[in-house]
Design a protein around this motif. Structure first.
Motif, mmCIF file in Angstrom:
data_model
loop_
_atom_site.group_PDB
_atom_site.id
_atom_site.type_symbol
_atom_site.label_atom_id
_atom_site.label_comp_id
_atom_site.label_asym_id
_atom_site.label_seq_id
_atom_site.Cartn_x
_atom_site.Cartn_y
_atom_site.Cartn_z
ATOM 1 N N LEU A 185 -42.949 20.807 -51.032
ATOM 2 C CA LEU A 185 -44.029 21.383 -50.229
ATOM 3 C C LEU A 185 -43.897 22.893 -50.147
ATOM 4 C CD1 LEU A 185 -45.810 19.160 -49.038
ATOM 5 C CD2 LEU A 185 -45.044 19.855 -46.772
ATOM 6 N N ASP A 186 -42.638 23.367 -50.157
ATOM 7 C CA ASP A 186 -42.365 24.797 -50.071
ATOM 8 C C ASP A 186 -42.365 25.439 -51.457
ATOM 9 O OD1 ASP A 186 -41.877 26.939 -48.354
ATOM 10 O OD2 ASP A 186 -39.708 26.882 -48.753
ATOM 11 N N GLY A 187 -42.616 24.623 -52.520
ATOM 12 C CA GLY A 187 -42.684 25.188 -53.861
ATOM 13 C C GLY A 187 -41.341 25.407 -54.506
ATOM 14 N N ARG A 188 -40.313 24.691 -54.090
ATOM 15 C CA ARG A 188 -38.994 24.860 -54.662
ATOM 16 C C ARG A 188 -38.556 23.600 -55.388
ATOM 17 N NH1 ARG A 188 -35.992 24.673 -50.636
ATOM 18 N NH2 ARG A 188 -37.483 25.307 -49.043
ATOM 19 N N ASP A 189 -37.727 23.740 -56.407
ATOM 20 C CA ASP A 189 -37.214 22.545 -57.057
ATOM 21 C C ASP A 189 -35.765 22.297 -56.651
ATOM 22 O OD1 ASP A 189 -35.999 24.581 -58.348
ATOM 23 O OD2 ASP A 189 -36.491 23.926 -60.381
ATOM 24 N N TYR A 190 -35.374 22.852 -55.514
ATOM 25 C CA TYR A 190 -34.034 22.550 -54.979
ATOM 26 C C TYR A 190 -34.135 22.510 -53.458
ATOM 27 C CZ TYR A 190 -33.995 27.637 -54.475
ATOM 28 O OH TYR A 190 -34.326 28.922 -54.161
ATOM 29 N N VAL A 191 -33.238 21.729 -52.910
ATOM 30 C CA VAL A 191 -33.237 21.572 -51.459
ATOM 31 C C VAL A 191 -32.348 22.632 -50.834
ATOM 32 C CG1 VAL A 191 -32.736 19.978 -49.574
ATOM 33 C CG2 VAL A 191 -33.505 19.093 -51.763
ATOM 34 N N VAL A 192 -32.814 23.238 -49.765
ATOM 35 C CA VAL A 192 -31.959 24.135 -48.999
ATOM 36 C C VAL A 192 -31.737 23.493 -47.627
ATOM 37 C CG1 VAL A 192 -32.705 26.218 -50.203
ATOM 38 C CG2 VAL A 192 -33.919 25.487 -48.149
ATOM 39 N N PRO A 193 -30.716 23.945 -46.937
ATOM 40 C CA PRO A 193 -30.433 23.322 -45.630
ATOM 41 C C PRO A 193 -31.626 23.380 -44.688
ATOM 42 C CG PRO A 193 -28.580 24.660 -46.311
ATOM 43 C CD PRO A 193 -29.663 24.896 -47.314
ATOM 44 N N ASP A 194 -32.452 24.378 -44.870
ATOM 45 C CA ASP A 194 -33.631 24.475 -44.006
ATOM 46 C C ASP A 194 -34.512 23.237 -44.138
ATOM 47 O OD1 ASP A 194 -32.795 27.159 -45.264
ATOM 48 O OD2 ASP A 194 -33.726 27.711 -43.355
ATOM 49 N N ASP A 195 -34.635 22.724 -45.383
ATOM 50 C CA ASP A 195 -35.440 21.514 -45.593
ATOM 51 C C ASP A 195 -34.867 20.353 -44.800
ATOM 52 O OD1 ASP A 195 -36.970 22.966 -47.444
ATOM 53 O OD2 ASP A 195 -35.559 22.488 -49.062
ATOM 54 N N VAL A 196 -33.567 20.242 -44.892
ATOM 55 C CA VAL A 196 -32.904 19.163 -44.156
ATOM 56 C C VAL A 196 -33.192 19.296 -42.672
ATOM 57 C CG1 VAL A 196 -30.669 18.146 -43.613
ATOM 58 C CG2 VAL A 196 -31.113 19.028 -45.909
ATOM 59 N N GLN A 197 -33.077 20.538 -42.179
ATOM 60 C CA GLN A 197 -33.287 20.744 -40.745
ATOM 61 C C GLN A 197 -34.719 20.420 -40.332
ATOM 62 O OE1 GLN A 197 -31.846 24.615 -39.610
ATOM 63 N NE2 GLN A 197 -29.723 23.926 -39.701
ATOM 64 N N SER A 198 -35.684 20.781 -41.200
ATOM 65 C CA SER A 198 -37.082 20.502 -40.843
ATOM 66 C C SER A 198 -37.323 19.005 -40.705
ATOM 67 C CB SER A 198 -38.036 21.040 -41.917
ATOM 68 O OG SER A 198 -37.752 22.370 -42.176
ATOM 69 N N GLU A 199 -36.642 18.216 -41.514
ATOM 70 C CA GLU A 199 -36.907 16.782 -41.547
ATOM 71 C C GLU A 199 -36.022 15.990 -40.603
ATOM 72 O OE1 GLU A 199 -39.311 15.240 -43.354
ATOM 73 O OE2 GLU A 199 -40.022 17.230 -43.921
ATOM 74 N N ALA A 200 -34.911 16.584 -40.190
ATOM 75 C CA ALA A 200 -33.879 15.795 -39.520
ATOM 76 C C ALA A 200 -34.384 15.031 -38.307
ATOM 77 C CB ALA A 200 -32.722 16.710 -39.125
ATOM 78 N N GLU A 201 -35.115 15.703 -37.429
ATOM 79 C CA GLU A 201 -35.498 15.025 -36.198
ATOM 80 C C GLU A 201 -36.401 13.831 -36.476
ATOM 81 O OE1 GLU A 201 -37.156 17.381 -32.834
ATOM 82 O OE2 GLU A 201 -38.455 15.636 -32.653
ATOM 83 N N ALA A 202 -37.431 14.040 -37.293
ATOM 84 C CA ALA A 202 -38.380 12.967 -37.564
ATOM 85 C C ALA A 202 -37.697 11.804 -38.273
ATOM 86 C CB ALA A 202 -39.538 13.507 -38.408
ATOM 87 N N VAL A 203 -36.739 12.134 -39.150
ATOM 88 C CA VAL A 203 -36.129 11.078 -39.958
ATOM 89 C C VAL A 203 -35.003 10.367 -39.197
ATOM 90 C CG1 VAL A 203 -34.877 10.601 -42.102
ATOM 91 C CG2 VAL A 203 -36.714 12.284 -42.071
ATOM 92 N N LEU A 204 -34.266 11.102 -38.378
ATOM 93 C CA LEU A 204 -33.051 10.510 -37.804
ATOM 94 C C LEU A 204 -33.186 10.033 -36.371
ATOM 95 C CD1 LEU A 204 -30.307 12.967 -39.164
ATOM 96 C CD2 LEU A 204 -31.167 10.866 -40.195
ATOM 97 N N ALA A 205 -34.035 10.685 -35.597
ATOM 98 C CA ALA A 205 -33.998 10.464 -34.148
ATOM 99 C C ALA A 205 -34.171 8.996 -33.775
ATOM 100 C CB ALA A 205 -35.074 11.313 -33.466
ATOM 101 N N HIS A 206 -35.033 8.262 -34.480
ATOM 102 C CA HIS A 206 -35.273 6.884 -34.060
ATOM 103 C C HIS A 206 -34.183 5.925 -34.529
ATOM 104 C CE1 HIS A 206 -36.960 7.223 -38.095
ATOM 105 N NE2 HIS A 206 -36.914 5.900 -38.205
#
Lengths: 765, 325
Positions: B277-298
């Motif tokens: 979505l950010d136009g990158r072909d590699y993951v940075v920690p920021d991506d992980v942080q953006s997704e963490a709550e929605a993916v992990l909290a439940h």
């Protein structure tokens, strides 16, 4: 505990714990102050050891300490100040009562002030005539004030009081540099522990204090190793070999006894006199174990009384041949100046004439002496009815060695079956002459000189002989004093003598009731003269200038009848013949041997004589002093290596404790990046950037991504584009796996630029 | 008949991945398009699009009437694919979800009539009101991307994304989802009430015709599938994988029930989608942080001993304390 102690966390305590044991900082501070007080009390102890009253002093100190401890809690500071002042005043009043009234009459406010100034500019307290009374007088105040203050937890004030006392003795020169160092360490420790006691301290702070103390010790002992520095208070060595005249005829108020000495072959003065004699420069009355001190004050010139007994007048005319001479040699006892600058002449407390300043080359004076001329019978019958002032002044001995010397002397005296003072004197003189050999090469013993010479040393020179004899006589209750000057020298005409530096000498004067002071010389005459003449010859051969006057070059005048110089009551005979004719029998190297300094720390200094022989043109005769002042620079000695290692360890410890080492490491780390693989390089470049930004703005929080961090900084500060670029390179290399050398180079050089922009090459932090 | 007929049109299951920028463009267009209908839920919309790209399913926790259905419908319409909706009720049978074999009198054969699960975007409304058996039928479909009816297995058409909603209002009339099943949802999101400005904007838009009627497709199903391939190819270096692991471990150390390995996988996938979505072909920690709550909290259960009161708090705490390296 005082109100300002607010320990905030558990590690801040008022106690120092070492394993199971634990000591409160207050007690450590009290202990340190006790050490400080000990340093200057040791001076008072030393004083009373010499003049008597040690027991009284110890009792006084103990009583003051006890009283101080008991009343510290009850007495308010103001009352304590008053009490200390009263103690001091009482002590001083006691002292002035003890001073002879004749002295008090002459006293004026100006004199008191000038006396005190003299004391504070290096005049030893031992020069005070009634120093024992003074020591007892000032001790209670010196003990009470600091002790009271430290018990009241006024550490700074306590150190101030004790430090003043110590500083006084530092200024008078009575406190050795070693004790001064100990005192300064104690000052630091008291202040340090005192602060910890007031505010609470952590073990780290105690560490820091320890590091400071170690650094003080190391600096004090190493700074003096710097070329040109003075003698180290801890390490032996240093300092040059003194000449005999430096050692004892410069006629100062204090004469320290040294180790090996050299004798100068130069002519000092010539004497025209009807008879030969010992040209006396001065005498000393107080012996402190290390040297001699002349107590009392010099007076303005005035004719002096003749000795009480039979005496004959001898007129001497002295012409100065040395560049300057701070003494007026004359036979004992000089009574008046026939010619010469009377206005600039003073009379020393022990009866010698002294010039104010120094006499110049060519100056001349004529002095009339009344030489005691007692018969042997008179001396034997003189008895022991000494005047009180003589007994008080000339029987003092350092108490610590008195008993041992007395026992040995008793044996010597008993062996000679001597009973009268005269017999005792000759017995001791004979014992010294026959049991000790003459040598100028002596390593100065530690501690009491006389004790060492009597019991341990095999050989010594006149100072040692004379000092020993005086102490031995005093231990037998015979008043004696130490006199210095010159022996008669080379006779160049019937009534003229040439006196050289190596004629300088020390001997003993013994007091006999109704006769006065009589000279005894315990130094063996023969070996001394041999050494003397061989050196003259050696110096002549190497063309040292000023060895001879016109007359002396032509040879020694020989009287038609063999003249024997009989020392009053003495058994020493000096043969002028022998004096002149022994020259060729001793090879020059023998003379050289006598001249060699022994100080092991200075290997270069025995080159002097070689210098003479190679420069046989003789134009540089003045260069006989081998004290060039420079210190040879060679490989470091073992002490230096050890000290250097200690300093390095101390510095490392201090550096680590203070964080300096870490900062240094950080500074290097920040400026110098070794290259490895691109990924590591970029990571490290980013770490450096992060450190830089952390110092400048804020550090990255743990959960913060590099991108968030840089973005946040970008929003709040004007972040350098280069930093952003390094951030994106880092992200790319670290998270996308795109490590290549180009990116690494770019990142490293960008960070290098940023670092040098901000810090410079040597910037702080 | 052993091989089930594809009941709907099928797409090429293995297209070539799109270049990252094209995939990013597809996602952007979809998000933008959905936002023409849905007001004020940009983050949720993005989460849904990343979930679709990461092959995940979503659980929406919400009160009724905040636009869940509209969101799902606009999404389906934007990517030009089938939208279906199941209203879960206490009497809903599993076959009502999966489909049923119907005997054809004419051919004398059983014919499979696919259920609503055979859609590309399936809205499972109020999933907690159906009995567990029915719930698990849907969950099997989500997990396996296929349904089995009377021993026959039918592949589901791709893309396939379930958007399930839960209604917390009438708790006494619901069957709460077991934790094991909740774990199968890649993300749990909340729409919440719109802000007053957003709400008046909603009102403005619905006057006259409903905007969804005018919504056109901005991407094809093929494009979405190709973009999914792109996401799958996104690089996740060890530093990032390590970070994800440390986050998961943190939750395990600080809660009664921490994040499962399935949760870690979901987080990494979502982060990959976020990178695209950010136009990158590699993951940075920021991506992980953006997704963490929605993916992990439940996926975590905080207990009496944990400092955090809720899963969200725990994840926020983890993000703050786990160092990024």
């Amino acid at each position: 505990m005082s109100a300002d102690s607010t320990p905030s966390d558990a590690s801040v305590k008022n106690r120092l714990s070492l394993g199971d044991a634990s000591v409160s900082y207050h007690h450590l501070a009290v202990g340190s102050l006790a050490v400080l007080m000990t340093t200057y009390l040791s001076v008072l102890f030393h004083v009373t050891d010499i003049v008597g009253g040690t027991t009284t002093l110890l009792g006084l100190v103990a009583a003051t300490l006890l009283a101080g401890t008991l009343i510290a809690r009850r007495l308010r500071p103001k009352q304590a100040v008053v009490l200390a002042a009263v103690l001091l005043a009482l002590g001083l009043v006691g002292y002035y009562l003890a001073v002879p009234s004749a002295y008090l009459v002459a006293m004026s406010l100006g004199k008191v002030v000038s006396d005190n100034v003299a004391l504070l500019t290096g005049l030893s307290v031992l020069r005070m005539t009634e120093v024992g009374a003074w020591a007892l007088g000032v001790a209670p105040a010196m003990v009470f004030a600091p002790w009271y203050l430290v018990l009241r937890r006024r550490y700074a004030l306590a150190v101030g009081a004790a430090g003043t006392a110590m500083g006084f003795f530092v200024l008078t020169g009575d406190l050795s540099s070693f004790l001064t160092l100990v005192g300064m360490l104690a000052v630091t420790a008291t202040l340090g522990f005192g602060t910890l006691a007031r505010r609470g301290g952590t073990p780290e702070q105690v560490d820091t204090l320890a590091v400071v103390l170690v650094a003080m010790i190391l600096l004090a002992s190493t700074v003096t190793l710097v070329p040109g520095g003075g003698a180290s208070p801890i390490l032996p060595g240093g300092g040059g070999t003194p000449t005999v005249e430096d050692a004892f005829v410069s006629n100062g108020e204090r004469m320290s006894i040294v180790g090996s000495i050299r004798l100068s072959p130069k002519v000092r003065f010539t004497v025209e006199s009807e008879e030969p004699g010992y040209w006396r420069v001065g005498a000393y009355d107080r012996y402190d174990g290390n040297g001699w001190i002349r107590t009392g004050e010099a007076r303005d010139y005035g004719p002096q009384p003749a000795p009480p007994g039979r005496s004959r007048a001898v007129e001497q005319t002295v012409t100065v041949k040395a560049e300057r001479m701070a003494a007026m040699p004359a036979m004992w006892r000089p009574t008046r100046l026939e010619s010469g600058d009377r206005d600039n002449t003073r009379v020393s407390p022990l009866g010698a004439f002294d010039p104010v300043g120094a006499l110049r080359e060519g100056e001349q004076y004529t002095v009339v002496s009344r030489v005691p001329d007692p018969s042997e019978r008179q001396l034997r019958d003189a008895g022991t009815d000494y005047p009180a002032r003589i007994e008080n002044r000339y029987l003092q001995l350092p108490g610590s060695s008195e008993d041992r010397i007395r026992q040995r002397t008793n044996r010597v005296v008993e062996a000679a079956d001597a009973e009268t003072p005269y017999e005792k004197a000759t017995a001791i003189e004979g014992w010294l002459e026959s049991n000790k050999s003459y040598s100028l090469e002596v390593s100065r013993p530690d501690g009491n000189i006389a004790e060492s010479f009597i019991f341990e040393m095999e050989s010594g020179y006149c100072t040692y002989y004379a000092t020993s004899m005086v102490t031995m006589l005093r231990s037998q209750g015979v008043p004696a004093r130490f006199a210095v000057g010159y022996v008669s020298g080379q006779r160049v005409a019937e009534d003229e003598w040439v006196v050289r530096g190596l004629d300088s000498h020390a001997w003993v004067e013994v007091y006999f009731p109704d006769v006065g002071w009589v000279r005894f010389d315990p130094t063996p005459g023969g070996p001394r003269e041999q050494a003397e003449s061989s050196q003259i010859e050696a110096a002549r051969q190497s063309n040292v200038s000023n060895v001879d006057t016109d007359e002396s070059e032509e040879g020694t005048w020989t009287p038609t009848t063999t003249e024997t110089t009989t020392v009053s009551g003495g058994n020493e005979t000096t043969s002028p013949d022998g004096n002149a004719t022994t020259v060729p029998s001793t090879p020059a190297s023998g003379g050289l041997g006598d001249r060699q300094p022994i100080n092991p720390g200075r290997g270069a200094s025995n080159e002097t004589f070689g210098g003479f022989t190679t420069t046989s043109g003789g134009t540089v005769g003045e260069e006989e002093d081998d004290e060039s002042g420079g210190i040879p620079i060679g490989p470091p000695s073992r002490e230096q290596t050890i000290l250097g290692g200690l300093v390095a360890v101390g510095l490392l410890a201090a550096g680590r404790r203070s964080g300096t080492l870490e900062r240094l490491r950080r500074a290097v780390w920040l400026r110098w990046q070794p290259r490895e693989d691109p990924e590591t390089d970029v990571s490290r470049a980013f770490d450096r950037l992060e450190y830089l930004l952390g110092r400048e703005h804020r550090e990255r929080r743990p959960g913060e991504t590099p991108r968030e961090y840089l973005t946040a900084l970008e929003e709040t500060t004007d972040l350098d584009d280069r930093a952003t670029r390094v951030g994106s390179i880092y992200e790319q290399v670290r998270y996308a796996g795109d490590a290549d050398d180009g990116l690494a180079d770019e990142a490293v050089s960008l960070v290098d630029e940023l670092v040098s922009d901000r810090r410079g090459l040597l910037g702080a932090r | 008949m052993t091989e089930a007929n594809p009941p709907t049109r099928r797409t090429d299951p293995n297209p070539d991945p799109l270049p990252v920028d094209e995939a990013a463009a597809v996602a952007d267009r979809v998000v933008e398009n959905v936002e023409r209908v849905i007001v004020g839920h940009h983050d949720v919309t993005e989460h849904i699009v990343t979930a679709i790209l990461a092959r995940g399913h979503l659980l929406l926790d919400d009160v009724p009437g905040v636009g869940k259905t509209m969101l799902a419908r606009s999404l389906a319409r934007s990517i030009d694919c089938e939208f279906s909706r199941v209203q879960f009720t206490p009497d809903l049978m599993p076959t009502d979800v999966t489909g049923v074999n119907v005997f054809d009198e004419r051919t004398r054969e059983f014919e499979f009539r696919p259920g609503p699960v055979f859609g590309n975007v399936v809205l499972a409304d109020e999933i907690n009101r159906a009995p567990p058996k029915t719930q698990s039928a849907l969950l099997e479909a989500m997990e396996e991307a296929q349904v089995t009816v009377d021993g026959e297995t039918y592949k589901l058409d791709q893309p396939f994304t379930v958007i399930a909603t839960q209604n917390d209002v009438e708790a006494d009339r619901t069957y709460e989802l077991p934790i094991a099943e909740i774990d199968r949802f890649a993300k749990r999101l909340t729409l919440g009430y719109p802000s007053p400005e957003d709400e008046s904007e909603v009102l403005r838009r619905v006057t006259g015709g409903h905007p969804i009627e005018e919504l056109d497709a901005v991407a094809t199903a093929e494009e979405v599938i190709a973009a999914r391939e792109t996401v799958a190819d996104v690089t996740a270096e060890e530093a990032v994988r390590d970070y994800v692991t440390r986050l998961a471990n943190y939750t395990r150390d600080h809660a009664d029930l921490g994040v499962s390995p399935r949760g870690s996988i979901a987080l990494l996938r979502s982060a990959q989608a976020r990178a695209v979505l950010d136009g990158r072909d590699y993951v940075v920690p920021d991506d992980v942080q953006s997704e963490a709550e929605a993916v992990l909290a439940h996926r975590v259960r905080t207990g009496a001993e944990s400092a955090a009161q809720s899963g969200r708090e725990l994840i926020a705490e983890a993000l703050d304390s786990v160092p990024v390296e």
